[in-house]
Design an enzyme around this catalytic site. Structure first.
Site, PDB file in Angstrom:
ATOM      1  CB  SER A   1      -2.172 -10.723   0.905  1.00 24.85           C
ATOM      2  OG  SER A   1      -3.007 -10.917   0.871  1.00 24.85           O
TER       3      SER A   1
ATOM      4  CD  GLU B   1       1.047  -3.936 -12.732  1.00 20.53           C
ATOM      5  OE1 GLU B   1       1.775  -4.279 -12.384  1.00 20.53           O
ATOM      6  OE2 GLU B   1       1.167  -2.946 -13.272  1.00 20.53           O
TER       7      GLU B   1
ATOM      8  CG  HIS C   1      -2.289  -1.539   1.301  1.00 17.10           C
ATOM      9  ND1 HIS C   1      -1.724  -2.427   2.491  1.00 17.10           N
ATOM     10  CD2 HIS C   1      -2.843  -1.363   0.349  1.00 17.10           C
ATOM     11  CE1 HIS C   1      -2.612  -3.101   1.900  1.00 17.10           C
ATOM     12  NE2 HIS C   1      -3.840  -3.031   0.870  1.00 17.10           N
TER      13      HIS C   1
END
Ligand code: PAF
Length: 282
Positions: A191, A154, A42
């Site tokens: 993630s 992406e 992020h």
């Protein structure tokens, strides 16, 4: 070094007032939509926006409509204070953190219906309602904020394709940008869900990326796509994963590979209780 905490806005009116202030000074506005639990991936999205000289608004909203009842909405990690610290360190100007009532007011009855990349038979197979929920919330974020650009990772490649298609089809005047996936040193894509991997599964998880790299190298050196896919599917399954899909598609619309069109390889697989997704260019 002192860091300035980002402004926190919770209502559409306050968000619009903030964007109006930026615009009055002739500044560009970038939106980075997130569900919080921020990690280096992020942060890299904010960096992309900063590199464009934009004022950056990061939205943090765990969107209930993109989770199926069986999925992890209630246990999705919520780390608001730590998120603010990270955003302060990177210099994001504001966090938009609306409540569920702001995003889904009483009587909410409208959603976005999708075809094209949203029905590519990739993540949509295991998560049939997911992209409808994503598109609806992203369309709301775009119309609430009215940014010049929005940055998406992406890592969620099908999501990026769905959002791009939607922005084009609905004339949402937002430049939708994709930013490269950030990986751990061993190749595992970052993630928010990685925290749920057991130590044993965490050690196995980089196999997904390795298997895709092997398949991509084979395709580049002339192996037929389906042959390379079959081999890597076997590698992934032998490595202890329950494979949802490993596919090689046209990068733009996620349809079947076309002569001359760039290719993207996409994977989703479960290990233990965690479902991982990843993708690479071929
Ligand atoms: O990628 C995400 O975190 C979410 O799907 C998004 C784009 C913030 C919409 O809720």
């Amino acid at each position: 070094m002192t860091t300035t905490m980002p402004a926190i806005v919770r209502t559409v009116a306050d968000l619009r007032a903030l964007v109006a202030q930026f615009r009055a000074r002739g500044e560009k506005v970038a939106l980075v939509p997130t569900m919080g639990a921020l990690h280096a991936g992020h942060v890299s999205l904010v960096e992309v926006a900063k590199a464009e000289g934009a004022r950056v608004i990061v939205s943090i909203f765990v969107n209930p409509t993109q989770f199926a009842p069986s999925e992890d909405f209630s246990k999705y990690p919520r780390t608001f204070e730590a998120d603010l610290e990270k955003l302060a360190a990177i210099g994001a100007e504001a966090v938009y953190a609306p409540t569920v009532d702001v995003m889904y007011p009483k009587g909410f009855a409208t959603s976005i219906s999708l075809e094209g990349p949203a029905l590519a038979r990739l993540d949509d197979v295991a998560r049939p309602h997911h992209f409808g929920g994503v598109a609806t919330i992203v369309a709301k974020l775009f119309t609430q904020c009215g940014p010049d650009m929005a940055i998406f990772g992406e890592k969620d490649f099908q999501q990026l394709a769905v959002v791009r298609r939607m922005a084009t089809d609905l004339d949402l005047a937002v430049d939708v940008r994709g930013a490269p996936t950030i990986r751990e040193a061993d190749g595992l894509a970052m993630s928010s869900r990685n925290v749920y991997l057991s130590p044993d599964d965490r050690a196995k998880a980089p196999l997904l990326h390795r298997a895709m790299q092997e398949a991509a190298a084979a395709i580049r050196s002339g192996t037929a796509i389906e042959t390379a896919m079959t081999r890597s599917r076997e590698t992934i399954t032998a490595g202890g994963f329950a494979l949802d899909y490993l596919e090689c598609r046209a990068a733009d619309d996620l349809g079947a590979p076309r002569a001359g069109a760039p290719l993207r390889m996409l994977v989703a697989a479960r290990i233990g209780t965690v479902r991982l997704i990843d993708n690479i260019g071929v």
